[in-house]
Design an enzyme around this catalytic site. Structure first.
Site, PDB file in Angstrom:
ATOM      1  N   TYR A 189      -5.454   6.675  -8.839  1.00  0.00           N
ATOM      2  CA  TYR A 189      -6.656   5.910  -8.498  1.00  0.00           C
ATOM      3  C   TYR A 189      -7.877   6.457  -9.232  1.00  0.00           C
ATOM      4  O   TYR A 189      -8.754   5.698  -9.652  1.00  0.00           O
ATOM      5  CB  TYR A 189      -6.889   5.934  -6.985  1.00  0.00           C
TER       6      TYR A 189
ATOM      7  N   CYS B 104       0.829  -1.213   0.000  1.00  0.00           N
ATOM      8  CA  CYS B 104       0.000   0.000   0.000  1.00  0.00           C
ATOM      9  C   CYS B 104       0.860   1.259   0.000  1.00  0.00           C
ATOM     10  O   CYS B 104       1.709   1.434   0.877  1.00  0.00           O
ATOM     11  CB  CYS B 104      -0.900  -0.022   1.237  1.00  0.00           C
TER      12      CYS B 104
END
Length: 333
Positions: free
Chosen positions: A175, A44
């Site tokens: 994203y 992440c």
């Protein structure tokens, strides 16, 4: 799990637990070495910020770390890297359990990084931006000798401004492109991403680092997106105007950081690829994980020393990662 909503722009759920761990304990959680556990996944980018800042400041003993596996289901990150699939300190299989210990009705994202209060087993905070800033602001009594000033008072306003635009258009921008629900929303995110990368490239042509002549929080936040760019964002998220390795200034800047102790020695490319290509089944339904790209370029000379700058200011580089926190062989260049 579904990440893309047809016809809609991707919107990140930022409803974080904003309780702070502070030197004076004003929120009920005072800084205490060994009391808390930083839960991360090396996959992440948001968690990787905390891993890097913790390393640079030398907080490994004061703030022990739990590393979750690279994949998760709709319920939560899991501790499948640990013997028996349980974190050895918290005694839980899923990070979700620590969130429910904080709030049995918790209905928001089970995200990393998260800082857990070990005595209660409850998450204190998952406020990603605040966690790293508080490592600089609240944990200074427990820094290593020679720790750098990543958030120096004289530069905070400029660092905050750079962080805001990098978050909006780059960190979250990839994203917004990858999880866009329409061609229009994708194109908008794509254009904003590369317009910002062009501006950052211009800025970094003249300066080794983003703000001032030393490493700061701003470099950490940009790095964690750049280091994932060719491995996942270029193809998986369709951010494919060009690869990072085809963008001379940003590629040299990213290599400079990667080769700086505390940055590249925290990066696990195997975990990064497995997370994105396995978890995001709505945009990669086969779950096939690419074998590339070639990682050897990350160790090539970067030439950024010619711009001057002192990576650690008046401080020193961190030592090697402590035992048990090394990136496994074969997961990095």
């Amino acid at each position: 799990m579904t990440y893309v909503s047809a016809g809609r722009e991707y919107t990140r759920d930022s409803r974080y637990l904003t309780t702070r761990i502070t030197a004076d304990g004003r929120d009920g959680y005072p800084v205490e070495p060994g009391r808390y556990r930083l839960v991360v996944s090396r996959a992440c980018p948001w968690a990787s910020r905390a891993v890097i800042v913790r390393r640079l400041l030398g907080l490994e003993k004061a703030l022990p770390m739990a590393i979750a596996g690279p994949t998760h289901d709709e319920r939560s990150w899991t501790f499948d890297l640990d013997p028996g699939g349980r974190d050895p300190v918290l005694g839980i299989e899923r990070l979700r359990d620590a969130y429910l210990a904080r709030d049995p009705g918790y209905d928001r994202g089970i995200t990393v990084p998260a800082v857990v209060d070990v005595p209660t087993g409850a998450v204190v905070t998952n406020d990603v931006s605040r966690i790293t800033l508080d490592m600089s602001l609240e944990w200074s009594a427990h820094w290593r000798d020679g720790a750098p000033l990543l958030y120096p008072p004289a530069l905070r306003q400029e660092i905050d401004a750079v962080n805001d635009m990098v978050y909006r258009d780059v960190n979250n921008g990839v994203y917004r492109a990858g999880f866009a629900g329409s061609q229009e929303k994708y194109a908008e995110a794509y254009q904003r991403l590369f317009a910002r990368l062009d501006l950052l490239s211009e800025r970094l042509e003249r300066s080794r680092y983003l703000v001032g002549d030393t490493l700061t929080e701003a470099d950490v936040r940009l790095f964690t997106t750049l280091v994932r760019f060719d491995a996942v964002y270029h193809g998986h998220f369709k951010c494919n105007r060009r690869k990072l390795s085809e963008t001379p200034v940003l590629w040299a800047y990213a290599r400079d950081l990667f080769q700086t102790p505390g940055f590249g020695d925290t990066v696990d490319f195997d975990h990064i690829k497995r997370h994105y290509y396995v978890v995001h089944t709505d945009i990669n339904p086969t779950g096939i994980v690419p074998l590339g790209p070639d990682l050897s370029g990350w160790l090539a000379p970067h030439g950024r020393e010619e711009l001057g700058g002192r990576p650690f200011g008046d401080g020193t580089p961190p030592g090697p990662p402590p035992p048990g926190e090394e990136v496994p062989a074969g997961h990095a260049p």
